[in-house]
Structure formats: C-alpha cells, structure tokens
Design a protein around this motif. Sequence first.
Motif, PDB file in Angstrom:
ATOM      1  N   PRO A  58      27.586 -70.699 -74.952  1.00 21.05           N
ATOM      2  CA  PRO A  58      28.603 -70.335 -73.892  1.00 21.05           C
ATOM      3  C   PRO A  58      28.151 -70.327 -72.647  1.00 21.05           C
ATOM      4  CG  PRO A  58      27.431 -68.455 -75.289  1.00 21.05           C
ATOM      5  CD  PRO A  58      27.048 -69.737 -75.859  1.00 21.05           C
ATOM      6  N   LEU A  88      32.990 -75.304 -76.965  1.00 23.60           N
ATOM      7  CA  LEU A  88      33.479 -75.410 -75.568  1.00 23.60           C
ATOM      8  C   LEU A  88      33.798 -76.933 -75.446  1.00 23.60           C
ATOM      9  CD1 LEU A  88      31.307 -73.106 -73.543  1.00 23.60           C
ATOM     10  CD2 LEU A  88      33.818 -72.906 -73.882  1.00 23.60           C
ATOM     11  N   THR A  89      35.002 -77.234 -74.945  1.00 27.59           N
ATOM     12  CA  THR A  89      35.369 -78.833 -74.653  1.00 27.59           C
ATOM     13  C   THR A  89      35.530 -78.716 -73.070  1.00 27.59           C
ATOM     14  OG1 THR A  89      36.304 -79.200 -76.905  1.00 27.59           O
ATOM     15  CG2 THR A  89      37.007 -80.777 -75.086  1.00 27.59           C
ATOM     16  N   ILE A  90      34.936 -79.160 -72.392  1.00 27.11           N
ATOM     17  CA  ILE A  90      34.733 -79.314 -71.040  1.00 27.11           C
ATOM     18  C   ILE A  90      34.867 -80.773 -70.276  1.00 27.11           C
ATOM     19  CG2 ILE A  90      33.556 -78.616 -68.888  1.00 27.11           C
ATOM     20  CD1 ILE A  90      32.024 -76.569 -70.429  1.00 27.11           C
ATOM     21  N   ARG A 143      29.862 -72.731 -69.925  1.00 26.71           N
ATOM     22  CA  ARG A 143      31.291 -72.531 -69.338  1.00 26.71           C
ATOM     23  C   ARG A 143      30.891 -71.932 -67.827  1.00 26.71           C
ATOM     24  NH1 ARG A 143      36.201 -70.494 -70.895  1.00 26.71           N
ATOM     25  NH2 ARG A 143      35.712 -70.538 -73.029  1.00 26.71           N
ATOM     26  N   THR A 156      33.658 -85.704 -71.169  1.00 30.86           N
ATOM     27  CA  THR A 156      33.864 -84.694 -72.046  1.00 30.86           C
ATOM     28  C   THR A 156      32.565 -84.126 -72.592  1.00 30.86           C
ATOM     29  OG1 THR A 156      36.081 -85.136 -72.504  1.00 30.86           O
ATOM     30  CG2 THR A 156      35.412 -83.500 -73.740  1.00 30.86           C
ATOM     31  N   THR A 204      28.214 -75.567 -77.696  1.00 32.03           N
ATOM     32  CA  THR A 204      28.269 -74.437 -78.362  1.00 32.03           C
ATOM     33  C   THR A 204      27.660 -73.275 -77.697  1.00 32.03           C
ATOM     34  OG1 THR A 204      26.476 -74.980 -79.850  1.00 32.03           O
ATOM     35  CG2 THR A 204      28.841 -75.265 -80.662  1.00 32.03           C
ATOM     36  N   ARG A 225      26.578 -79.923 -79.035  1.00 40.11           N
ATOM     37  CA  ARG A 225      26.777 -78.820 -79.877  1.00 40.11           C
ATOM     38  C   ARG A 225      25.397 -78.499 -80.618  1.00 40.11           C
ATOM     39  NH1 ARG A 225      32.032 -80.943 -82.895  1.00 40.11           N
ATOM     40  NH2 ARG A 225      30.638 -82.875 -82.802  1.00 40.11           N
ATOM     41  N   ILE A 265      38.545 -76.676 -69.217  1.00 42.27           N
ATOM     42  CA  ILE A 265      37.865 -75.832 -70.240  1.00 42.27           C
ATOM     43  C   ILE A 265      38.402 -75.311 -71.291  1.00 42.27           C
ATOM     44  CG2 ILE A 265      35.791 -74.356 -70.440  1.00 42.27           C
ATOM     45  CD1 ILE A 265      35.075 -74.542 -67.637  1.00 42.27           C
ATOM     46  N   GLU A 266      38.114 -75.663 -72.578  1.00 38.00           N
ATOM     47  CA  GLU A 266      38.944 -75.207 -73.652  1.00 38.00           C
ATOM     48  C   GLU A 266      38.078 -74.391 -74.676  1.00 38.00           C
ATOM     49  OE1 GLU A 266      41.555 -78.302 -74.997  1.00 38.00           O
ATOM     50  OE2 GLU A 266      42.603 -78.308 -73.135  1.00 38.00           O
ATOM     51  N   GLU A 267      38.332 -73.698 -75.534  1.00 33.70           N
ATOM     52  CA  GLU A 267      37.409 -73.450 -76.358  1.00 33.70           C
ATOM     53  C   GLU A 267      38.168 -73.134 -77.731  1.00 33.70           C
ATOM     54  OE1 GLU A 267      33.865 -69.983 -77.529  1.00 33.70           O
ATOM     55  OE2 GLU A 267      35.294 -69.766 -75.711  1.00 33.70           O
TER      56      GLU A 267
END
Length: 77
Positions: free
Chosen positions: A38, A65-67, A41, A32, A36, A7, A58-60
């Motif tokens: 973008p 972002l948590t990948i 992604r 994981t 931050t 981040r 992939i979640e935001e």
Amino acid sequence: MTVIDARGHRCPTPSLTLQKAFHAAGPGQRLTLLATDPMARIDVPFLMQDLGGTVVSIEEADGVLTIAVETPAAPTG
C-alpha cells in the motif's frame, strides 16, 4: 505500454523497479506498476515528482494497486 509487476514486494522495491524502468523508457511512454504494497500509493507520486513524470491513474482491485505513469514528452524545438 510497459508493465512492471512488483506484486508481493515491499517498499522500496516497487518504486525502485519502477524508477529503473522509467529511466529506460523513451519520452512520452506509459508504464504501469502492479503492486500489493500500500505504500506504493504514496511513494510513486513522490517519485514521479522527483523524476518529472506524471501519475496518470491509481486504481485498486483485490488488493492490487495498478498505477499508470508517463515519462515526460520529448522537448520540441
């Protein structure tokens, strides 16, 4: 599970940090990435394609972002 906190870092740092952890991880391990930027992604799926890994999710949320990715399983046989 290993968490890589990138981040606040801009491209290419999140992908490079993930790549380093990916190479150090054992077979079938989940990592994981928290990022931050973008562009992560887009960059991480291409990185996994190059490394033979899998993007699990992939979640935001709140701009983070948590990948989740997984290293290839150990060869059997």
